[in-house]
Design a protein around this motif. Structure first.
Motif, PDB file in Angstrom:
ATOM      1  N   GLY A 629       0.774  -1.224   0.000  1.00 21.65           N
ATOM      2  CA  GLY A 629       0.000   0.000   0.000  1.00 21.65           C
ATOM      3  C   GLY A 629       0.808   1.277   0.000  1.00 21.65           C
ATOM      4  N   GLN A 630       2.137   1.198   0.143  1.00 15.65           N
ATOM      5  CA  GLN A 630       2.940   2.416   0.223  1.00 15.65           C
ATOM      6  C   GLN A 630       3.072   3.086  -1.134  1.00 15.65           C
ATOM      7  OE1 GLN A 630       3.540   3.295   3.391  1.00 15.65           O
ATOM      8  NE2 GLN A 630       2.381   1.396   3.671  1.00 15.65           N
ATOM      9  N   ALA A 631       3.365   2.309  -2.166  1.00  9.17           N
ATOM     10  CA  ALA A 631       3.499   2.896  -3.497  1.00  9.17           C
ATOM     11  C   ALA A 631       2.160   3.444  -3.989  1.00  9.17           C
ATOM     12  CB  ALA A 631       4.040   1.848  -4.469  1.00  9.17           C
ATOM     13  N   ALA A 632       1.067   2.739  -3.689  1.00  8.15           N
ATOM     14  CA  ALA A 632      -0.246   3.223  -4.124  1.00  8.15           C
ATOM     15  C   ALA A 632      -0.613   4.532  -3.432  1.00  8.15           C
ATOM     16  CB  ALA A 632      -1.307   2.159  -3.829  1.00  8.15           C
ATOM     17  N   ALA A 633      -0.166   4.724  -2.201  1.00  9.13           N
ATOM     18  CA  ALA A 633      -0.457   5.973  -1.496  1.00  9.13           C
ATOM     19  C   ALA A 633       0.282   7.158  -2.111  1.00  9.13           C
ATOM     20  CB  ALA A 633      -0.081   5.823  -0.020  1.00  9.13           C
ATOM     21  N   ILE A 634       1.438   6.890  -2.713  1.00  5.72           N
ATOM     22  CA  ILE A 634       2.240   7.977  -3.301  1.00  5.72           C
ATOM     23  C   ILE A 634       1.866   8.214  -4.756  1.00  5.72           C
ATOM     24  CG2 ILE A 634       4.600   8.677  -3.890  1.00  5.72           C
ATOM     25  CD1 ILE A 634       5.541   7.099  -1.456  1.00  5.72           C
ATOM     26  N   CYS A 635       1.627   7.155  -5.504  1.00  5.64           N
ATOM     27  CA  CYS A 635       1.357   7.264  -6.941  1.00  5.64           C
ATOM     28  C   CYS A 635      -0.088   7.713  -7.187  1.00  5.64           C
ATOM     29  CB  CYS A 635       1.629   5.936  -7.627  1.00  5.64           C
ATOM     30  SG  CYS A 635       3.366   5.480  -7.637  1.00  5.64           S
ATOM     31  N   GLN A 636      -0.348   8.958  -6.868  1.00  5.65           N
ATOM     32  CA  GLN A 636      -1.644   9.582  -7.082  1.00  5.65           C
ATOM     33  C   GLN A 636      -1.421  10.894  -7.835  1.00  5.65           C
ATOM     34  OE1 GLN A 636      -4.387   8.000  -6.355  1.00  5.65           O
ATOM     35  NE2 GLN A 636      -3.450   6.337  -5.155  1.00  5.65           N
ATOM     36  N   PRO A 637      -2.489  11.481  -8.390  1.00  7.55           N
ATOM     37  CA  PRO A 637      -2.292  12.770  -9.070  1.00  7.55           C
ATOM     38  C   PRO A 637      -1.614  13.785  -8.153  1.00  7.55           C
ATOM     39  CG  PRO A 637      -4.504  11.909  -9.457  1.00  7.55           C
ATOM     40  CD  PRO A 637      -3.870  11.022  -8.435  1.00  7.55           C
TER      41      PRO A 637
END
Length: 754
Positions: A629-637
């Protein structure tokens, strides 16, 4: 005074008559009376040991809900009644056949014995009355049909009170009961009839001709159209509100999802929120709410195994047919009632009547041979994955529980060892960075994949072949179930699934349909229809990667089967898919332009972000990952064009979450599996073995290609389980055909299995 079972009146049967008299009015008092009688008989049977296993199983099953209830306001709910059911089962197993026949006889007379008190009583519960009369009326019918097959000699005078009790019970319950109760009543009566010789003869005579079989199928379809399941689930009022409220209460928290929320917590909350009484809630849904997914899977497993034990005992057993017929009919009745009614579960009817139907198949020592029909649980779960994924998980969980029991019995530890290895590889990232127990995060996908490995262990040649044939029919089943709900003017999404999820599941399920269209001469037309149905769904989703994987599956099927006479199957496949493609182009010309768009800037931005996250914390994150879940939390608009929850690529997902070491292990394992399957295909001389290995190879290759561009694997529990099954069969399954003939007779003993 009615005649006693042995011809002369015995004081010991007074609690039984009292229990039958009070059953429709006060089930709890009836339960207490039966409990006193069981204690009396247990103390008098000094030579028989009391079996504690059912009590222990019930305690383990209900302990999470009971512990939660102790911390709140105490209320009697399903958990306590299920625990008392275990106590009653233990007591009934300690009895002899003659003592159990006294219990069944008194229950069969319950409608007649309770009639005077019902006439003079002012407080009646219609639900309690109708359920009691229906269940005990079925017992009376079973005893009448098997009157001479009794452990003790009954006087012919008993036929009259039993007949009157059956007429009162079945007639009164039909007149006063609901549609669900009438359907359960009919199922139970059908089971009793089919257990008689004249019933079997009548059934065979009716279904011998094609016209008779058509009549049976038409009757089943008619009952399916009358069945109020869509109304009860989807209607905004009243039952549909309870269903959706209960689902929301338990499915967004992993702990509640697994072990439940406690006694009547969900029913009380949802009744307050919706203003609808909890009587309209499904019994299965309330069991999930109180006991959790683990408890519900255990209940389903127990019911399935008990039903199969009835089948085995009917084949060869000295158990009285009246007990077998009545218990089997009552179990079928409870299965129907459990789907849509829940209030009877909170009363003393559950331990009395459900406990009796569960205890009878365990009164004989029978070798534990789990049924091959257990794979129907997985098939139904896969079929429900599209329309009702909420209910697909418990069925698949029950299938896994039975597989684990089978492996423990055979002392085959390979599947459990593989699951432990999966947990050792994929669970450590949970404990660093920001650990989370949210089941939607990717770590739960690997846990379910490991469960798929357990399910594949020792599956066998015949069961794998049946599973292949069943999965090949899923595209046709999905299309027929959703034909009226599909909006053909937009991209297809069915039931609870999004567009790409529908496409990926359909591609995986269409692979066996394509292979069987090519190789199976007997059912080629049916599997061609299923293949075309899969093509319709895939083209309707307008998913470019799903269409590419579908074409790849067709190409691999043709290449693997090009040699030999199966080349003639091109006459079936190519014209069908050609007409299908032309039809879709004519109906939806707007989809052609989408299929020609190969550049996707959104996915490219996501891929760049996930690759950069692998180096975010230096070499450590590159080798062991950053955690789930760490990369998904950062890879946002604005780093990406859209909000995302996964990388849309399993390689990048593994690299960001788990690091290069785990990624290398996974790639090596996948490569070894593909090479092993290819070698086995080249070495297989048997046609069925080739078919199985081709199914596994084509499914794995298309699945890998799909998940290089889409991440539905991390969202669909049944897809995770199915991929684990496909990965495990080449290594853990026994795909060689069995040479030993199956034995029809099963040894039994008169001692209970305890």
């Amino acid at each position: 005074m009615m005649p006693s079972p042995a011809g002369s009146f015995r004081v010991s049967v007074i609690p039984l008559w009292l229990a039958s008299t009070l059953l429709p009015l006060w089930p709890e008092a009836s339960l207490a009376s039966l409990g006193l009688w069981l204690i009396w008989q247990t103390l008098s049977n000094r030579d028989r040991r009391f079996p504690w296993q059912p009590v222990a199983i019930a305690t383990l099953l209900c302990s999470p809900a009971i512990v939660r209830a102790l911390t709140r306001d105490w209320s009697v709910g399903q958990s306590e009644m299920l625990w008392l059911t275990g106590v009653i089962v233990s007591g009934l197993l300690s009895l002899s056949d003659q003592q159990r026949s006294q219990v069944t006889l008194s229950l069969g007379l319950a409608p007649l014995l309770s009639l005077p008190t019902l006439i003079w009583s002012d407080s009646l519960n219609p639900m309690m009355l109708t359920v009691t009369w229906a269940a005990t009326g079925l017992w009376a019918i079973a005893i009448l049909f098997n009157f001479t097959d009794q452990p003790q000699r009954l006087s012919p005078a008993w036929r009259w009170p039993l007949g009157i009790a059956a007429a009162i019970g079945l007639g009164g319950s039909w007149w006063l009961g609901s549609f669900t109760l009438r359907l359960g009543w009919g199922v139970g009566l059908l089971i009793v009839v089919l257990l008689q010789r004249w019933g079997i003869t009548l059934w065979r005579t009716w279904t011998r001709s094609p016209l008779g079989r058509l009549g049976v199928i038409s009757t089943g379809i008619g009952l399916g159209l009358l069945w109020p399941f869509p109304t009860a689930v989807l209607a905004p009022d009243p039952a549909g509100l309870l269903w959706r409220c209960a689902q929301d209460q338990i499915q967004h928290n992993l702990l509640r999802w697994l072990v439940g929320r406690g006694v009547q917590s969900v029913t009380t909350t949802c009744s307050t929120l919706t203003g609808v009484t909890a009587d309209n809630m499904s019994g299965l849904l309330q069991l999930w709410a109180e006991l959790g997914l683990l408890g519900l899977a255990a209940v389903l497993t127990l019911g399935f195994v008990a039903g199969d034990r009835y089948r085995q005992l009917l084949a060869s057993s000295d158990l009285p047919r009246s007990q077998l017929g009545g218990g089997a009919a009552l179990l079928g009745f409870w299965v129907v009632m459990l789907l849509f009614q829940t209030d009877w579960l909170n009363s003393g009817l559950t331990p009395l009547l459900l406990g009796l139907s569960l205890a009878i198949p365990w009164t004989r020592s029978l070798p534990l041979r789990l049924p091959t029909t257990v794979d129907w649980l997985l098939l139904v779960a896969l079929a429900l994955q599209v329309n009702s994924a909420f209910w697909a998980v418990p069925l698949a969980g029950s299938w896994l529980v039975i597989c684990v029991i089978e492996q423990l019995q055979q002392r085959d530890w390979r599947g459990l060892g593989c699951w432990a290895a999966i947990a050792l590889i994929f669970l450590p990232p949970v404990f660093w960075a920001k650990p989370t127990l949210d089941p939607s995060v990717t770590w739960s996908a690997y846990v379910l994949l490991g469960f798929g490995l357990i399910g594949s262990t020792g599956l066998g040649h015949d069961r794998s072949l049946r599973l292949l044939r069943w999965i090949g029919l899923l595209p046709l089943i999905w299309l027929l179930l959703n034909l009226q709900a599909i909006d053909w003017t937009i991209r297809i999404s069915m039931g609870d699934l999004y567009i790409n999820q529908v496409g990926i599941l359909t591609v995986i399920a269409t692979v066996p349909a394509l292979l069987l269209t090519w190789r199976d001469r007997t059912w080629r037309g049916l599997y061609l229809l299923s293949s075309l149905a899969g093509g319709v769904i895939i083209l309707g989703t307008a998913s470019r990667i799903c269409l590419g994987a579908f074409v790849l599956a067709i190409g691999m099927t043709g290449v693997l089967n090009w040699q030999g006479r199966s080349r003639r199957s091109l006459i079936w496949l190519l014209p069908g898919f050609g007409l299908l493609l032309l039809g879709v182009i004519a109906l939806r010309p707007d989809l052609v332009g989408r299929y020609l768009e190969f550049y996707d800037p959104a996915r490219i931005a996501i891929a760049r972000c996930y690759v950069s996250q692998a180096w975010m914390n230096g070499p450590v994150s590159f080798w062991v990952g950053q955690g789930y879940g760490q990369a998904a939390a950062i890879c946002q608009p604005p780093l990406t064009l859209n909000r995302v929850s996964h990388a849309h690529n399993f390689v990048l997902q593994l690299l960001a979450d788990n690091g290069i070491l785990v990624l290398a292990i996974v790639l090596v394992g996948l490569t070894a599996t593909v090479i092993r399957l290819w070698q086995q295909i080249q070495q297989s001389a048997d046609a069925d073995q080739q078919l199985l290995r081709q199914w596994l190879l084509v499914s794995l290759v298309t699945g890998l290609v799909l998940h290089l561009f889409e991440g539905s694997f991390f969202k669909l529990p049944l897809l995770q389980l199915l991929i684990g099954l496909l990965l495990g069969l080449p290594w853990l399954g026994h795909l060689m055909p069995s040479r030993s003939p199956q034995t029809k007779g099963l040894p039994t003993s008169s001692s209970p299995l305890a």
